[in-house]
Design a protein around this motif. Structure first.
Motif, PDB file in Angstrom:
ATOM      1  N   ILE A 115       0.817  -1.220   0.000  1.00  0.00           N
ATOM      2  CA  ILE A 115       0.000   0.000   0.000  1.00  0.00           C
ATOM      3  C   ILE A 115       0.848   1.267   0.000  1.00  0.00           C
ATOM      4  O   ILE A 115       0.324   2.368  -0.232  1.00  0.00           O
ATOM      5  CB  ILE A 115      -0.965   0.037   1.203  1.00  0.00           C
ATOM      6  N   LYS A 116       2.152   1.134   0.230  1.00  0.00           N
ATOM      7  CA  LYS A 116       3.016   2.304   0.173  1.00  0.00           C
ATOM      8  C   LYS A 116       3.279   2.734  -1.269  1.00  0.00           C
ATOM      9  O   LYS A 116       3.889   3.780  -1.510  1.00  0.00           O
ATOM     10  CB  LYS A 116       4.358   2.018   0.884  1.00  0.00           C
ATOM     11  N   VAL A 117       2.812   1.942  -2.240  1.00  0.00           N
ATOM     12  CA  VAL A 117       3.003   2.246  -3.657  1.00  0.00           C
ATOM     13  C   VAL A 117       1.633   2.413  -4.316  1.00  0.00           C
ATOM     14  O   VAL A 117       0.831   1.469  -4.315  1.00  0.00           O
ATOM     15  CB  VAL A 117       3.777   1.122  -4.368  1.00  0.00           C
ATOM     16  N   PRO A 118       1.311   3.591  -4.858  1.00  0.00           N
ATOM     17  CA  PRO A 118       0.034   3.747  -5.561  1.00  0.00           C
ATOM     18  C   PRO A 118      -0.053   2.776  -6.734  1.00  0.00           C
ATOM     19  O   PRO A 118       0.821   2.746  -7.596  1.00  0.00           O
ATOM     20  CB  PRO A 118       0.085   5.204  -6.055  1.00  0.00           C
ATOM     21  N   SER A 119      -1.094   1.963  -6.750  1.00  0.00           N
ATOM     22  CA  SER A 119      -1.242   0.955  -7.803  1.00  0.00           C
ATOM     23  C   SER A 119      -2.675   0.446  -7.791  1.00  0.00           C
ATOM     24  O   SER A 119      -3.463   0.742  -6.879  1.00  0.00           O
ATOM     25  CB  SER A 119      -0.278  -0.220  -7.583  1.00  0.00           C
ATOM     26  N   LYS A 120      -2.994  -0.357  -8.799  1.00  0.00           N
ATOM     27  CA  LYS A 120      -4.326  -0.976  -8.854  1.00  0.00           C
ATOM     28  C   LYS A 120      -4.546  -1.856  -7.637  1.00  0.00           C
ATOM     29  O   LYS A 120      -5.648  -1.881  -7.064  1.00  0.00           O
ATOM     30  CB  LYS A 120      -4.436  -1.796 -10.147  1.00  0.00           C
ATOM     31  N   GLU A 121      -3.512  -2.586  -7.231  1.00  0.00           N
ATOM     32  CA  GLU A 121      -3.632  -3.470  -6.083  1.00  0.00           C
ATOM     33  C   GLU A 121      -3.865  -2.690  -4.794  1.00  0.00           C
ATOM     34  O   GLU A 121      -4.647  -3.106  -3.932  1.00  0.00           O
ATOM     35  CB  GLU A 121      -2.365  -4.332  -5.952  1.00  0.00           C
ATOM     36  N   THR A 122      -3.197  -1.568  -4.670  1.00  0.00           N
ATOM     37  CA  THR A 122      -3.385  -0.726  -3.484  1.00  0.00           C
ATOM     38  C   THR A 122      -4.798  -0.178  -3.429  1.00  0.00           C
ATOM     39  O   THR A 122      -5.442  -0.194  -2.368  1.00  0.00           O
ATOM     40  CB  THR A 122      -2.365   0.429  -3.501  1.00  0.00           C
ATOM     41  N   ASP A 123      -5.310   0.298  -4.559  1.00  0.00           N
ATOM     42  CA  ASP A 123      -6.685   0.810  -4.597  1.00  0.00           C
ATOM     43  C   ASP A 123      -7.673  -0.272  -4.179  1.00  0.00           C
ATOM     44  O   ASP A 123      -8.618  -0.016  -3.420  1.00  0.00           O
ATOM     45  CB  ASP A 123      -7.022   1.306  -6.005  1.00  0.00           C
ATOM     46  N   GLY A 124      -7.453  -1.490  -4.668  1.00  0.00           N
ATOM     47  CA  GLY A 124      -8.332  -2.586  -4.298  1.00  0.00           C
ATOM     48  C   GLY A 124      -8.265  -2.909  -2.817  1.00  0.00           C
ATOM     49  O   GLY A 124      -9.284  -3.216  -2.185  1.00  0.00           O
ATOM     50  N   THR A 125      -7.065  -2.818  -2.249  1.00  0.00           N
ATOM     51  CA  THR A 125      -6.898  -3.078  -0.815  1.00  0.00           C
ATOM     52  C   THR A 125      -7.634  -2.041   0.009  1.00  0.00           C
ATOM     53  O   THR A 125      -8.318  -2.375   0.993  1.00  0.00           O
ATOM     54  CB  THR A 125      -5.402  -3.087  -0.450  1.00  0.00           C
ATOM     55  N   PHE A 126      -7.526  -0.779  -0.378  1.00  0.00           N
ATOM     56  CA  PHE A 126      -8.232   0.275   0.350  1.00  0.00           C
ATOM     57  C   PHE A 126      -9.747   0.076   0.289  1.00  0.00           C
ATOM     58  O   PHE A 126     -10.449   0.287   1.283  1.00  0.00           O
ATOM     59  CB  PHE A 126      -7.866   1.650  -0.217  1.00  0.00           C
ATOM     60  N   LYS A 127     -10.253  -0.329  -0.855  1.00  0.00           N
ATOM     61  CA  LYS A 127     -11.694  -0.559  -0.987  1.00  0.00           C
ATOM     62  C   LYS A 127     -12.145  -1.693  -0.070  1.00  0.00           C
ATOM     63  O   LYS A 127     -13.216  -1.617   0.554  1.00  0.00           O
ATOM     64  CB  LYS A 127     -12.047  -0.865  -2.441  1.00  0.00           C
ATOM     65  N   LEU A 128     -11.339  -2.742   0.002  1.00  0.00           N
ATOM     66  CA  LEU A 128     -11.680  -3.855   0.887  1.00  0.00           C
ATOM     67  C   LEU A 128     -11.678  -3.418   2.348  1.00  0.00           C
ATOM     68  O   LEU A 128     -12.555  -3.816   3.125  1.00  0.00           O
ATOM     69  CB  LEU A 128     -10.687  -5.002   0.682  1.00  0.00           C
ATOM     70  N   ILE A 129     -10.700  -2.607   2.724  1.00  0.00           N
ATOM     71  CA  ILE A 129     -10.615  -2.135   4.105  1.00  0.00           C
ATOM     72  C   ILE A 129     -11.825  -1.271   4.459  1.00  0.00           C
ATOM     73  O   ILE A 129     -12.452  -1.460   5.517  1.00  0.00           O
ATOM     74  CB  ILE A 129      -9.311  -1.348   4.330  1.00  0.00           C
ATOM     75  N   CYS A 130     -12.171  -0.348   3.574  1.00  0.00           N
ATOM     76  CA  CYS A 130     -13.308   0.532   3.854  1.00  0.00           C
ATOM     77  C   CYS A 130     -14.620  -0.244   3.902  1.00  0.00           C
ATOM     78  O   CYS A 130     -15.473   0.015   4.760  1.00  0.00           O
ATOM     79  CB  CYS A 130     -13.381   1.647   2.805  1.00  0.00           C
ATOM     80  N   SER A 131     -14.779  -1.206   3.002  1.00  0.00           N
ATOM     81  CA  SER A 131     -15.987  -2.039   3.030  1.00  0.00           C
ATOM     82  C   SER A 131     -16.052  -2.845   4.320  1.00  0.00           C
ATOM     83  O   SER A 131     -17.125  -2.997   4.924  1.00  0.00           O
ATOM     84  CB  SER A 131     -16.005  -2.981   1.820  1.00  0.00           C
ATOM     85  N   PHE A 132     -14.916  -3.366   4.739  1.00  0.00           N
ATOM     86  CA  PHE A 132     -14.833  -4.124   5.988  1.00  0.00           C
ATOM     87  C   PHE A 132     -15.222  -3.244   7.177  1.00  0.00           C
ATOM     88  O   PHE A 132     -16.022  -3.653   8.040  1.00  0.00           O
ATOM     89  CB  PHE A 132     -13.420  -4.644   6.153  1.00  0.00           C
ATOM     90  N   TYR A 133     -14.685  -2.037   7.242  1.00  0.00           N
ATOM     91  CA  TYR A 133     -15.005  -1.131   8.330  1.00  0.00           C
ATOM     92  C   TYR A 133     -16.500  -0.828   8.412  1.00  0.00           C
ATOM     93  O   TYR A 133     -17.089  -0.836   9.496  1.00  0.00           O
ATOM     94  CB  TYR A 133     -14.256   0.178   8.169  1.00  0.00           C
ATOM     95  N   LEU A 134     -17.107  -0.538   7.278  1.00  0.00           N
ATOM     96  CA  LEU A 134     -18.460   0.014   7.273  1.00  0.00           C
ATOM     97  C   LEU A 134     -19.561  -1.028   7.101  1.00  0.00           C
ATOM     98  O   LEU A 134     -20.729  -0.712   7.248  1.00  0.00           O
ATOM     99  CB  LEU A 134     -18.582   1.078   6.179  1.00  0.00           C
ATOM    100  N   ASP A 135     -19.186  -2.251   6.791  1.00  0.00           N
ATOM    101  CA  ASP A 135     -20.175  -3.321   6.637  1.00  0.00           C
ATOM    102  C   ASP A 135     -20.628  -3.764   8.014  1.00  0.00           C
ATOM    103  O   ASP A 135     -19.858  -4.282   8.816  1.00  0.00           O
ATOM    104  CB  ASP A 135     -19.564  -4.503   5.875  1.00  0.00           C
ATOM    105  N   GLU A 136     -21.902  -3.598   8.283  1.00  0.00           N
ATOM    106  CA  GLU A 136     -22.462  -3.939   9.601  1.00  0.00           C
ATOM    107  C   GLU A 136     -23.070  -5.324   9.624  1.00  0.00           C
ATOM    108  O   GLU A 136     -23.692  -5.724  10.612  1.00  0.00           O
ATOM    109  CB  GLU A 136     -23.517  -2.905  10.011  1.00  0.00           C
TER     110      GLU A 136
END
Length: 293
Positions: A271-292
């Motif tokens: 995640i320290k490198v902007p990339s497609k994989e990093t964007d996907g990781t951030f989306k998974l993290i945010c979905s994980f946080y906000l999914d109730e």
């Protein structure tokens, strides 16, 4: 895998990234001020805080959710946060609407884990009091991920503060001594992390604590009643063998749900490198946080 990720791995190998980190660990720089409020984008509002002389910053966009990420930056418990940590916080704030606090906890070799935990506890308690309506989440990368998981165990044992709602960590340092024999196999593909120098830096961070103390090696602590935890590591990094051991605990715990995602072909802390994989990781993290669910 994206071209950016492939090129990053190649440059890490050719540029001897592990040697560079080894030198940085031996002579850690101080006074980088990457988290100075003037360095943040104008798209966020910035507020600083102080805990016993250690710096923190809270940012949010114009219309933040009542969702608050406490970020613990990595750097082998030794190196100061870099520009990329600031950019990740800005992403969570601007693109996802989180309020984000980054705390620069005490670093080795000047300080040990005991000081880091004491200051982090005070910082967390202060943020809870200042933002009583917020739901808190923990996020950490590398050593920050290890600290986040150690801190969860400390919070649970203390019992008088609310636990973070969920925790996400990327490439967490789970055993400060790096004792897992499988690490030797992963050294063949990890061109970023210098094992021996990490062990030296980890020893300085331990101070008077034994290397299996949960404050420095959360892998050996009590993993019950810590809430939902999302863990990432790459198949080409030395942190993965211990993440695999942690994943084996899943299903055997009470009050803790561990979700482990292994990035195929990915390198340490991608995640320290902007990339497609990093964007996907951030989306998974945010979905994980906000999914109730």
């Amino acid at each position: 895998m994206s071209l950016k990720a492939e090129m990053t791995k190649l440059f890490a190998k050719l540029g001897k990234a592990d040697r560079k980190m080894a030198l940085d660990l031996e002579h850690p720089k101080r006074g980088s001020y990457e988290l100075d409020l003037l360095n943040f984008t104008k798209k966020v509002r910035v507020k600083t805080f102080d805990v016993n002389g250690f710096y923190g910053v809270t940012i949010n966009s114009s219309y933040p959710k009542d969702a608050h990420i406490l970020m613990l930056p990595g750097g082998a418990y030794t190196l100061e946060p870099d520009q990329r940590i600031r950019e990740i916080a800005e992403h969570f704030a601007v693109m996802e609407g989180f309020r984000v606090s980054i705390f620069q906890y005490p670093l080795a070799p000047e300080y040990t884990a005991l000081a880091a935990h004491q200051c982090l506890m005070e910082a967390y308690e202060g943020l809870i009091k200042e933002y009583p309506k917020d739901t808190f989440y923990l996020f950490g990368d590398f050593s920050g991920g290890g600290l986040a998981l150690s801190f969860l165990q400390e919070l649970r044992d203390r019992g008088d503060l609310p636990m973070p709602h969920k925790t996400a960590v990327v490439s967490p340092w789970l055993d400060i001594a790096l004792n897992n024999p499988k690490i030797k196999l992963f050294q063949k593909t990890d061109f970023i992390l210098p094992v021996e120098e990490l062990r030296v830096a980890g020893g300085k961070y331990c101070g008077p604590l034994e290397t299996d103390h949960p404050f420095v090696s959360p892998l050996y602590g009590d993993w019950n009643h810590l809430g939902p935890i999302l863990v990432f590591s790459g198949t080409e990094e030395i942190m993965t063998p211990d993440c695999e051991l942690l994943a084996e605990k899943a299903g055997k715990l009470e009050g803790t749900d561990i979700i482990y995602k292994k990035g195929a072909g990915m390198f340490h802390n991608w995640i320290k490198v902007p990339s497609k994989e990093t964007d996907g990781t951030f989306k998974l993290i945010c979905s994980f946080y906000l999914d109730e669910a």
